[in-house]
Design an enzyme around this catalytic site. Sequence first.
Site, short mmCIF file in Angstrom:
data_model
loop_
_atom_site.label_atom_id
_atom_site.label_comp_id
_atom_site.label_asym_id
_atom_site.label_seq_id
_atom_site.Cartn_x
_atom_site.Cartn_y
_atom_site.Cartn_z
N HIS A 59 0.88 -1.18 0.00
CA HIS A 59 0.00 0.00 0.00
C HIS A 59 0.91 1.23 0.00
O HIS A 59 2.01 1.19 0.55
CB HIS A 59 -0.85 -0.06 1.28
CG HIS A 59 -1.92 0.97 1.39
ND1 HIS A 59 -1.67 2.26 1.76
CD2 HIS A 59 -3.27 0.88 1.22
CE1 HIS A 59 -2.81 2.93 1.81
NE2 HIS A 59 -3.81 2.12 1.48
N ASP B 244 2.94 -4.47 8.00
CA ASP B 244 1.71 -3.71 7.84
C ASP B 244 0.56 -4.70 8.00
O ASP B 244 0.31 -5.51 7.11
CB ASP B 244 1.72 -3.05 6.45
CG ASP B 244 0.37 -2.39 6.13
OD1 ASP B 244 -0.60 -2.58 6.89
OD2 ASP B 244 0.30 -1.71 5.08
N GLN C 173 -4.58 -5.37 6.89
CA GLN C 173 -5.52 -6.35 6.34
C GLN C 173 -5.39 -7.73 6.98
O GLN C 173 -6.00 -8.69 6.50
CB GLN C 173 -5.36 -6.46 4.81
CG GLN C 173 -5.58 -5.15 4.06
CD GLN C 173 -7.01 -4.62 4.15
OE1 GLN C 173 -7.94 -5.32 4.55
NE2 GLN C 173 -7.19 -3.36 3.80
N LYS D 80 -10.83 -0.72 10.25
CA LYS D 80 -10.97 -1.88 9.36
C LYS D 80 -11.39 -3.12 10.15
O LYS D 80 -11.48 -4.21 9.61
CB LYS D 80 -9.65 -2.15 8.63
CG LYS D 80 -9.28 -1.03 7.65
CD LYS D 80 -7.99 -1.36 6.94
CE LYS D 80 -7.38 -0.17 6.24
NZ LYS D 80 -8.11 0.29 5.06
C1 LIG Z 1 -2.56 -2.84 3.51
C2 LIG Z 1 -2.90 -1.47 3.98
N1 LIG Z 1 -1.98 -0.73 4.58
C3 LIG Z 1 -2.24 0.50 5.04
C4 LIG Z 1 -3.47 1.07 4.90
C5 LIG Z 1 -3.71 2.45 5.41
O1 LIG Z 1 -4.60 2.41 6.48
P1 LIG Z 1 -5.12 3.77 7.12
O2 LIG Z 1 -5.68 4.58 6.00
O3 LIG Z 1 -6.17 3.31 8.10
O4 LIG Z 1 -3.96 4.43 7.78
C6 LIG Z 1 -4.48 0.34 4.24
C7 LIG Z 1 -5.81 0.94 4.01
O5 LIG Z 1 -6.51 0.56 3.10
C8 LIG Z 1 -4.19 -0.97 3.80
O6 LIG Z 1 -5.12 -1.71 3.20
#
Ligand SMILES: Cc1ncc(COP(=O)(O)O)c(C=O)c1O
Length: 424
Positions: free
Chosen positions: A140, A217, A220, A243
């Site tokens: 991401h 990270d 998910q 999430k």
């Molecule tokens: C794999 C992954 N990392 C990081 C994020 C970022 O999360 P946030 O926007 O809650 O900080 C997301 C959000 O979709 C994600 O799916």
Amino acid sequence: MTGSTTTAARHTERADDRGFDVERIREDFPILKLRVNGKPLVFLDNAASSQMPQQVIDRYVRYRSSEHANIHRGVHYLSEVATREYEAVRGRVRAMLNAKEEREIIYTSGTTDSINLVMHAYGRKFIGAGDEIIVSVLEHHSNIVPWQMLAEEKGARLRVIPCNDAGELLVDEYEKLFSPRTKFVGVMHVSNALGTVNPVKEMIAIAHRHGVPVLIDGAQSAPHFAVDVQDLDCDFYAFSGHKMCGPTGVGILYGKAQHLEAMQPYKGGGDMILSVTFEKTVYAPIPQKFEAGTPPIEEVIGLGAAIDYLNAVGIGQIKAHEDELLRYATGRVGEMKGVRIIGTAKEKSAVLSFEVEGVHPHDVGTLLNEEGVAVRTGHHCAQPVMQRFKVPATARASFAFYNTLGEVDALVAAIAKVQRVFVG
Ligand SMILES: Cc1ncc(COP(=O)(O)O)c(C=O)c1O
């Protein structure tokens, strides 16, 4: 429920063999009763943000109506209640992740904030000119851009783990990226764009053989299956509350105490100090050292309620149900002519990305919405994945434990309608 349960009726959805009653669970989520464009809402955008059960909403209201005050600095009743409730969530997160100690749990505003904290507080101290940071092609943007910013500032560089056509990271290639210059690895547990579950335990062990710390990270993974940070042996693990049935504006950074203690604070201000004079400030111990200012108190308490709720449903039940949804959806969407699934890894979790031949993903999303089906279309904040698979965007259905097989049928029926409208 959707009207289209004929195919799914072959599967037992109510109180099935595992004692998991999805219809009973759905009763907890008021938003799932909505109708959109005259159709029952089919909410398949859970990877972006999941929905909140009444229990979490009620906890919020109770906090707001009878517990609210600023924390830590008061001796009055409300401040003590708010402080106690806020701090108690740290123990629940520790238990959820099986972290060794509560002080290894830091409240942040979300995964992005957690990763930025590590970049500033660890990266800026320990990564320098000529050093290398390994990330994967699946990341991401929130696990790419901060490291790029650091690399630019320090004169370091990113090395990228490639993936195969199924969307699986190439672990052999990953191992070849290590050199004495490698100082950090950042890798996602589960791909939000493709659903791939990465072999992070193995990848962490490889990094540790080279003396390199690893950030996972977990945006998910935390909502979908049990995570044990001691078993994984990760150095950092980040996730977001919104999430996993919790509120927006709150997230977690887990870090091994030895790293957190060695890191410099990322933000300065109130609540993160032991003493301040104009000559010198002495920082508070972890975790307070990283929690400057008034934190998201009600969001943290809401996250605690979300963890309680998920524990009551059972993370094993959640995984089993979501795996069944994904298997069923992969089978049904996979057999549709003119629909291509993007991301066919052996190990996947809760995400089905696809494209409909001859139809732009945004048109797919718009027409699905007309049928009450909410999916996300676009690059999913993972543009390098789109480049790797040579697509501008995908449509993505992402599941939560409150989704049903009947809703998968509704998705399939809506895709068929898209094809009738656009392809004929
Ligand atoms: C794999 C992954 N990392 C990081 C994020 C970022 O999360 P946030 O926007 O809650 O900080 C997301 C959000 O979709 C994600 O799916």
